[in-house]
Design a protein around this motif. Structure first.
Motif, PDB file in Angstrom:
ATOM      1  N   LYS A   1      21.515  -1.373  -0.594  1.00 17.57           N
ATOM      2  CA  LYS A   1      20.406  -0.521  -1.045  1.00 17.57           C
ATOM      3  C   LYS A   1      19.282  -0.563  -0.028  1.00 17.57           C
ATOM      4  O   LYS A   1      18.907  -1.641   0.459  1.00 17.57           O
ATOM      5  CB  LYS A   1      19.877  -1.000  -2.407  1.00 17.57           C
ATOM      6  N   ASP A   2      18.745   0.615   0.288  1.00 17.76           N
ATOM      7  CA  ASP A   2      17.568   0.712   1.152  1.00 17.76           C
ATOM      8  C   ASP A   2      16.333   0.639   0.252  1.00 17.76           C
ATOM      9  O   ASP A   2      16.084   1.525  -0.562  1.00 17.76           O
ATOM     10  CB  ASP A   2      17.592   2.030   1.929  1.00 17.76           C
ATOM     11  N   LEU A   3      15.563  -0.427   0.386  1.00 21.25           N
ATOM     12  CA  LEU A   3      14.392  -0.642  -0.467  1.00 21.25           C
ATOM     13  C   LEU A   3      13.183   0.178  -0.034  1.00 21.25           C
ATOM     14  O   LEU A   3      12.147   0.137  -0.706  1.00 21.25           O
ATOM     15  CB  LEU A   3      14.023  -2.135  -0.457  1.00 21.25           C
ATOM     16  N   GLY A   4      13.309   0.895   1.075  1.00 21.51           N
ATOM     17  CA  GLY A   4      12.191   1.699   1.542  1.00 21.51           C
ATOM     18  C   GLY A   4      11.256   0.913   2.452  1.00 21.51           C
ATOM     19  O   GLY A   4      11.459  -0.271   2.717  1.00 21.51           O
TER      20      GLY A   4
ATOM     21  N   PHE B   1       4.360   0.739  -0.798  1.00 14.49           N
ATOM     22  CA  PHE B   1       3.560   1.508  -1.747  1.00 14.49           C
ATOM     23  C   PHE B   1       2.823   0.602  -2.729  1.00 14.49           C
ATOM     24  O   PHE B   1       1.760   0.971  -3.247  1.00 14.49           O
ATOM     25  CB  PHE B   1       4.448   2.486  -2.518  1.00 14.49           C
ATOM     26  N   ASN B   2       3.374  -0.595  -2.989  1.00 15.32           N
ATOM     27  CA  ASN B   2       2.755  -1.501  -3.956  1.00 15.32           C
ATOM     28  C   ASN B   2       1.387  -2.001  -3.507  1.00 15.32           C
ATOM     29  O   ASN B   2       0.635  -2.561  -4.317  1.00 15.32           O
ATOM     30  CB  ASN B   2       3.664  -2.699  -4.218  1.00 15.32           C
TER      31      ASN B   2
ATOM     32  N   ASN C   1      -1.541  -3.301  -6.070  1.00  8.57           N
ATOM     33  CA  ASN C   1      -2.063  -4.669  -5.988  1.00  8.57           C
ATOM     34  C   ASN C   1      -3.525  -4.684  -5.577  1.00  8.57           C
ATOM     35  O   ASN C   1      -4.339  -5.435  -6.140  1.00  8.57           O
ATOM     36  CB  ASN C   1      -1.224  -5.480  -4.989  1.00  8.57           C
ATOM     37  N   SER C   2      -3.875  -3.866  -4.596  1.00  7.87           N
ATOM     38  CA  SER C   2      -5.262  -3.848  -4.132  1.00  7.87           C
ATOM     39  C   SER C   2      -6.190  -3.274  -5.192  1.00  7.87           C
ATOM     40  O   SER C   2      -7.349  -3.681  -5.301  1.00  7.87           O
ATOM     41  CB  SER C   2      -5.378  -3.022  -2.842  1.00  7.87           C
ATOM     42  N   GLY C   3      -5.678  -2.343  -5.993  1.00  2.00           N
ATOM     43  CA  GLY C   3      -6.508  -1.749  -7.036  1.00  2.00           C
ATOM     44  C   GLY C   3      -7.034  -2.785  -8.007  1.00  2.00           C
ATOM     45  O   GLY C   3      -8.189  -2.712  -8.459  1.00  2.00           O
ATOM     46  N   HIS C   4      -6.210  -3.767  -8.329  1.00  2.00           N
ATOM     47  CA  HIS C   4      -6.624  -4.833  -9.249  1.00  2.00           C
ATOM     48  C   HIS C   4      -7.839  -5.572  -8.706  1.00  2.00           C
ATOM     49  O   HIS C   4      -8.818  -5.808  -9.418  1.00  2.00           O
ATOM     50  CB  HIS C   4      -5.462  -5.800  -9.474  1.00  2.00           C
ATOM     51  N   TYR C   5      -7.771  -5.939  -7.432  1.00  2.00           N
ATOM     52  CA  TYR C   5      -8.854  -6.734  -6.844  1.00  2.00           C
ATOM     53  C   TYR C   5     -10.044  -5.870  -6.439  1.00  2.00           C
ATOM     54  O   TYR C   5     -11.196  -6.220  -6.724  1.00  2.00           O
ATOM     55  CB  TYR C   5      -8.325  -7.507  -5.631  1.00  2.00           C
TER      56      TYR C   5
END
Length: 306
Positions: free
Chosen positions: A83-86, A160-161, A165-169
């Motif tokens: 699988k290519d995880l991108g 993309f995550n 993740n940055s949005g939380h902080y």
């Protein structure tokens, strides 16, 4: 036995992968790392973008030098799925970007208060100054730990995550807490009560230092570049699975007692809920991977509670 090659059928899992061959061969004593390198070379993709699983049972083949094709039970004619995880981004980079937000946002709000709030006095209150120092130092510590202390079990995560993740902080511990902490209408704008402020500072300092100590203990359990897990022992580990989360919560409780803001309380509730989930998963991994060497814990991050 060591020189016998195994021919495996190969197929993509999900979207098509350019240059992926229909079969590959590898020695029976070859490692998971060897197979990942072979597939990566053929597809011209980074190893970190790939996930290899067995088609028969769906189990993931670890990208590790300690895990062999033989131990995975593969034999001639078996099929693996790739699988290519991108696009991926390094975990270390993710952490640096996450923590940079609040580390910069709080000083900006603090020094630009007269321009952000129409009725803000020229001089900040003592509690606002202490809040700015405490939060900024907290995230500076995190940045330094990310660069010099942490060793990561996974090298990358989906690129993309970084936004999630940055949005939380950036949003919660950055803009939300800063906006209400440095407002002239905030409780932080009022006078300081030494009976509360001094114990709050002591709790904050204890939490930060104890958290750092836990991270140093965890660092010592893993070799540079290694993914192995050791049995964690030391201050706090007899109480809960993840004392770093416990001490993180205590440090933020100290900040909450200083700024007395609902926004800080909201951030703590969200953070504790997430860390509690992580702690439960970490306990499961410890029990599975370390077996009898690990002393099981009843509580993940808060003694006698959670």
């Amino acid at each position: 036995m060591a020189s016998r090659p195994v021919v495996l059928k190969v197929e993509p899992r999900g979207k098509r992968i350019a240059n992926l061959k229909s079969e590959t061969s590898i020695y029976i004593q070859g490692t998971g790392s060897d197979l990942y390198q072979r597939i990566a070379a053929e597809t011209h993709l980074s190893i970190h973008r790939l996930r290899i699983t067995s088609k028969s049972d769906g189990k993931v083949l670890p990208n590790e030098k300690t895990f062999t094709i033989q131990s995975a039970g593969f034999k001639d004619g078996d099929t693996i799925q790739v699988k290519d995880l991108g696009p991926q981004i390094a975990w270390r980079t993710v952490f640096i970007i996450e923590y940079l937000g609040p580390m910069l946002i709080h000083p900006l709000f603090y020094f630009l208060r007269p321009y952000i709030y129409s009725n803000a006095p020229a001089k900040a209150s003592e509690l606002q100054t202490l809040s700015c120092i405490a939060v900024t130092l907290h995230f500076l510590k995190r940045e330094l730990e990310t660069i010099f202390v942490h060793r990561f079990s996974n090298a990358t995560m989906p690129a993309f995550n970084i936004f999630k993740n940055s949005g939380h902080y950036w949003a919660l511990s950055g803009f939300l807490i800063a906006y209400f902490t440095y407002s002239p209408n905030s409780p932080t704008a009022g006078p300081s009560n030494p009976a509360i402020t001094y114990p709050a500072l002591a709790l904050y300092v204890f939490g930060e230092l104890a958290n750092l100590n836990t991270h140093l203990i965890l660092r010592g359990l893993r070799s540079p570049g290694g993914t192995e897990r050791g049995v964690p022992r030391g201050f706090g580990f007899n109480w809960v699975t993840c004392p770093n989360y416990l001490f993180e919560m205590l440090a933020w409780t100290g900040i909450l007692l200083i700024n007395r803001s609902w926004s800080t309380l909201f951030f703590i509730v969200v953070a504790v809920a997430q860390m509690g989930v992580w702690a439960k998963k970490k306990e499961s991994r410890y029990r599975k991977e370390l077996g009898g060497k690990y002393k099981k814990k009843a509580f993940g991050m808060i003694p006698f509670i959670w």
